[in-house]
Design a protein around this motif. Structure first.
Motif, mmCIF file in Angstrom:
data_model
loop_
_atom_site.group_PDB
_atom_site.id
_atom_site.type_symbol
_atom_site.label_atom_id
_atom_site.label_comp_id
_atom_site.label_asym_id
_atom_site.label_seq_id
_atom_site.Cartn_x
_atom_site.Cartn_y
_atom_site.Cartn_z
ATOM 1 N N TYR A 136 -3.752 -1.160 -0.472
ATOM 2 C CA TYR A 136 -2.753 -0.586 0.416
ATOM 3 C C TYR A 136 -3.256 0.781 0.880
ATOM 4 O O TYR A 136 -4.114 1.389 0.227
ATOM 5 N N GLU B 263 -3.198 4.586 0.984
ATOM 6 C CA GLU B 263 -2.626 5.569 0.051
ATOM 7 C C GLU B 263 -1.632 6.480 0.753
ATOM 8 O O GLU B 263 -0.608 6.875 0.176
ATOM 9 N N ASN B 264 -1.910 6.804 1.990
ATOM 10 C CA ASN B 264 -0.999 7.623 2.789
ATOM 11 C C ASN B 264 -0.563 6.829 4.005
ATOM 12 O O ASN B 264 -1.310 5.982 4.513
ATOM 13 N N GLU B 265 0.619 7.102 4.480
ATOM 14 C CA GLU B 265 1.187 6.327 5.573
ATOM 15 C C GLU B 265 0.305 6.344 6.815
ATOM 16 O O GLU B 265 0.221 5.358 7.543
ATOM 17 N N ASP B 266 -0.354 7.472 7.073
ATOM 18 C CA ASP B 266 -1.173 7.604 8.277
ATOM 19 C C ASP B 266 -2.644 7.265 8.043
ATOM 20 O O ASP B 266 -3.456 7.365 8.960
ATOM 21 N N SER B 267 -2.981 6.888 6.827
ATOM 22 C CA SER B 267 -4.385 6.644 6.492
ATOM 23 C C SER B 267 -4.824 5.247 6.895
ATOM 24 O O SER B 267 -4.070 4.268 6.751
ATOM 25 N N TYR C 86 -0.761 -6.100 3.676
ATOM 26 C CA TYR C 86 0.170 -5.060 3.240
ATOM 27 C C TYR C 86 1.057 -4.723 4.437
ATOM 28 O O TYR C 86 0.553 -4.356 5.503
ATOM 29 N N GLN C 87 2.360 -4.941 4.267
ATOM 30 C CA GLN C 87 3.325 -4.739 5.348
ATOM 31 C C GLN C 87 2.887 -5.440 6.631
ATOM 32 O O GLN C 87 2.955 -4.884 7.731
#
Length: 315
Positions: free
Chosen positions: A216, A218-222, A259-260
């Motif tokens: 996944y 690690e950060n939303e924008d990564s 992932y999502q």
């Protein structure tokens, strides 16, 4: 029970624990059982995720019976321990989602747990697949599942929340050995915890192990991916050496596909893992288009809540 498809790549020769046993020349019946099981794993595996959990309440005897009747290769189940040390089949650490009670599983004795309704929630959540017989279904023990399906059925067992129950692996292996499942070649053990898998290996090296991974951002924008427990780097950075570290104790890697809704692995990941002598089992795949895509990539098995769909594609 086996669903087979024709794979273009040659059959790989397993090394690691099997090769060590063969090289010692020890006439070990358990090693022969392991050999047969690893050979069977070369065929494509339909893994019924928590039973046929798209059709019946997950981790209940009705769900496992449906998967068995459909012809799934493995019944997949998560094992945890009750407050009084009994092995039960449940995914969540709490009872909130799949029973009519609340709170941590570990706060309940087996007797208390089996008074709960573990089926009515499914009828509420899935009205089009609801059945009156699901209401009142119990959380089963490991023994109850084995009693129902015996040693000729294969079980794909996850050591769940192993860090919370340090004796889980020993208790589980004692139960499986006592029921003859290891000798029958009927068990594969999976975990996200490398430590848990190595505990199992130390207890009995004649059990195929599967390292689960969850990729996944690690950060939303990564755009870079990480692995939940750090057992490997993200797929874009993974190396042959990383796969070889897993292969030191496991015969397969079990990975999420998305992932999502976004893919986290590709065909190159599958090929690289297989080139490093690891089988690739992907979870949890319920849509036919994704099943077909993964079959085209040559994966070695899939977890699915709808084993009937996958079986139709692989017959």
């Amino acid at each position: 029970m086996s669903c087979q498809i024709s794979l273009s790549r040659p059959i790989r020769q397993f090394t690691g624990i099997l090769a060590i046993t063969i090289l010692t020349g020890a006439p070990n019946a358990s090693a022969n059982t392991l050999d047969r099981q690893l050979t069977a794993l070369q065929d494509f595996q339909v893994v019924a995720h928590r039973g046929a959990s798209g059709h019946a309440p997950e981790h209940t005897l009705p769900a496992f019976q449906m998967a068995y009747d459909m012809g799934a290769d493995y019944l997949e189940l998560d094992i945890q321990m009750t407050a009084d040390g009994e092995l039960v089949v449940l995914h969540d650490e709490t009872l909130n989602r799949t029973t009519d009670a609340e709170g941590p599983l570990q706060d309940y004795t087996l007797a208390e747990l089996q008074e709960l309704d573990a089926g009515s929630w499914f009828n509420t959540t899935n009205p089009s697949r609801a059945q009156s017989r699901f209401a009142g279904t119990q959380v089963p023990t490991l023994d109850q599942v084995i009693d129902r399906f015996g040693t000729q059925t294969r079980y794909y067992i996850e050591t769940k929340s192993a860090e919370r129950d340090p004796t889980l692996e020993a208790e589980l292996m004692e139960a499986l050995e006592g029921r003859g499942l290891i000798e029958a070649g009927a068990v594969t053990i999976q975990s996200f915890s490398q430590e848990s898998l190595r505990k199992v290996q130390a207890i009995n090296p004649n059990v195929p192990l599967v390292q689960l991974v969850w990729y996944y951002p690690e950060n939303e924008d990564s755009e870079e991916l990480t692995e939940w427990t750090g057992v490997t780097p993200g797929p874009e950075a993974i190396t042959d050496a990383d796969f070889q570290e897993v292969r030191d104790y496991a015969v397969a890697i079990g990975t999420n596909m998305t992932y999502q809704g976004e893919p986290v692995i590709d065909e190159a990941f599958v090929t690289q893992a297989q080139d490093n002598d690891l089988l690739v089992h992907v979870y949890t795949v319920n849509g036919i288009p994704m099943m077909e895509q993964l079959l085209g990539w040559g994966v070695d098995g899939m977890f699915t809540n709808f084993p009937d769909r996958l079986i139709r594609l692989t017959q």
